[in-house]
Design an enzyme around this catalytic site. Structure first.
Site, short mmCIF file in Angstrom:
data_model
loop_
_atom_site.label_atom_id
_atom_site.label_comp_id
_atom_site.label_asym_id
_atom_site.label_seq_id
_atom_site.Cartn_x
_atom_site.Cartn_y
_atom_site.Cartn_z
N LYS A 186 0.84 -1.20 0.00
CA LYS A 186 0.00 0.00 0.00
C LYS A 186 0.87 1.26 0.00
O LYS A 186 0.52 2.26 -0.61
CB LYS A 186 -0.93 0.01 1.23
CG LYS A 186 -2.04 -1.03 1.17
CD LYS A 186 -3.03 -0.71 0.07
CE LYS A 186 -4.18 -1.63 -0.14
NZ LYS A 186 -4.05 -3.03 -0.12
N LYS B 274 -3.83 -11.20 -9.04
CA LYS B 274 -4.97 -11.25 -8.13
C LYS B 274 -6.13 -10.40 -8.65
O LYS B 274 -5.96 -9.20 -8.91
CB LYS B 274 -4.56 -10.75 -6.74
CG LYS B 274 -5.65 -10.91 -5.70
CD LYS B 274 -5.32 -10.25 -4.37
CE LYS B 274 -6.59 -10.10 -3.55
NZ LYS B 274 -6.68 -8.94 -2.74
N LYS C 3 -11.08 -5.90 -6.52
CA LYS C 3 -11.90 -4.73 -6.76
C LYS C 3 -11.25 -3.49 -6.17
O LYS C 3 -11.44 -2.39 -6.67
CB LYS C 3 -13.31 -4.91 -6.20
CG LYS C 3 -13.35 -5.21 -4.72
CD LYS C 3 -14.76 -5.41 -4.24
CE LYS C 3 -14.86 -6.25 -2.99
NZ LYS C 3 -13.86 -6.10 -1.93
#
Ligand code: ADP
Ligand code: TRP
Length: 331
Positions: free
Chosen positions: A111, A194, A197
């Site tokens: 992240k 992967k 969403k």
């Protein structure tokens, strides 16, 4: 009876990856266990601070959960922020978690790379909040995809640390729940490893996608120009098509295209057409149910309300115990 708990972030609709990672065994799970399924809206704020779409996403995840087979009569379904007890557990657990170990978590490092302008403390504390979700209901088993393995391992560490610091045997050490199968990772249509969403909507086939849209998405999926040498190693994008086929098609269909690939005779157009039809077949009953539930606002809000009440009741017991164990007392 064991307690099973799982959560999904409401950052969009549920997709095939969520299904195979966390929802596939709903029917068996809720028959055999005491189940809690929740919508992790606090967690979604770590990456999606803009809440304009949040309310709608929460509703859609709830619809997708039920359409995929979760039964509100058998499982407790709730929205995370409707059970604020989790915040207290999060705070209390965080006193036994070290900043260094949080900084080393792979999802945190990822992240930091992906959203360098928003490396918020919520992201760093993400594993503590997830552990709190699980420990709040003293879950034994957690159905998750492979990407959550490290978070689950940390949950066990935190639980163990709490138990040994206070010299109790209170928290159970939860295990991933996969019915003896390997944890799966469904790849994306965009060539990524992967389907997600939260990371890229274009990687996803949603359970709520209409058949026509599924055909369009699959035909556009990334592939390559085809093998030139027999038994050639597959590039990631092509491997992805095969993995998707493995999830939704029959073993014979998969073997047919594997063979075609090995002999350099594969036509990706044919393979994609077949894959799209197999996905549509697979999602059709869920898709129909989603359409049916979409406008039943009263039913959905009743489920969320009842779920929150049941979840809070259980959560309050845990918080009371934890306060006692820690030694927090009223004056
Ligand atoms: P997303 O990455 O799409 O936002 P979530 O993080 O909300 O999905 O994941 C919810 C659950 O679905 C988790 O248990 C996670 O392990 C599982 N999951 C998500 N994507 C996949 C995937 N591509 N393959 C397998 N399981 C997945
Ligand atoms: N971290 C999970 C994910 O990104 C979502 C989640 C939050 C979760 N709390 C949980 C999953 C508790 C299982 C149990 O997919």
């Amino acid at each position: 009876m064991d307690t099973v708990l799982s959560g999904i972030r409401p950052t969009g609709y549920l997709h095939l990856g969520n299904y195979f990672g966390a929802l596939k065994n709903f029917i068996r799970m809720q028959e055999e266990n005491n189940c809690y399924f929740f919508i992790a809206d606090y967690h979604s704020l770590t990456t999606h601070p803009d809440t304009k779409a949040l309310h709608n996403h929460i509703k859609n995840v709830l619809i997708d959960y039920i359409a995929a087979g979760l039964d509100p009569e058998k499982a407790v379904i709730y929205v995370q922020s409707d059970v604020p007890e989790v915040c207290e557990l999060n705070l209390l657990l965080s006193m036994h978690v070290y900043v260094g170990e949080l900084q080393r978590v792979s999802s945190f490092k990822e992240k930091v790379r992906k959203q360098p302008d928003n490396v918020n403390a919520g992201l760093l504390g993400y594993p503590i909040l997830m552990a709190s979700d699980i420990l709040l209901h003293r879950a034994d088993k957690v159905p998750v995809g492979k990407d959550q393995e490290q978070h689950l391992e940390m949950t066990r560490d935190f639980a163990q640390r709490f138990n040994s610091f206070y010299n109790v045997d209170y928290f159970k050490l939860p295990l991933a729940y996969n019915f003896g199968e390997q944890l799966v990772k469904i790849p994306g249509l965009d060539g990524s490893t992967k389907m997600s969403k939260s990371d890229n909507e274009n990687s996803c086939i949603f359970l709520s996608d209409a058949p026509e849209l599924i055909r369009k998405k699959v035909m556009k999926a990334v592939s390559d120009s085809g093998p030139t040498v027999p038994n050639q190693e597959k590039p990631q994008s092509v491997e992805n098509l095969f993995s998707l086929m493995q999830a939704v098609s029959t073993p014979d269909t998969l073997a047919f295209f594997e063979n075609q690939y090995a002999q350099c005779q594969i036509r990706y157009g044919d393979m994609k057409k077949q894959l799209a039809e197999d996905i549509i077949n697979f999602t059709a009953p869920i898709y129909e149910k989603i359409k049916f539930l979409q406008n039943d606002h009263d039913y959905l809000s009743k489920i969320a309300k009842t779920g929150a009440e049941k979840a809070r009741e259980n959560a309050q017991k845990t918080i009371k115990d934890v306060r006692e164990i820690i030694g927090l007392k009223h004056l």
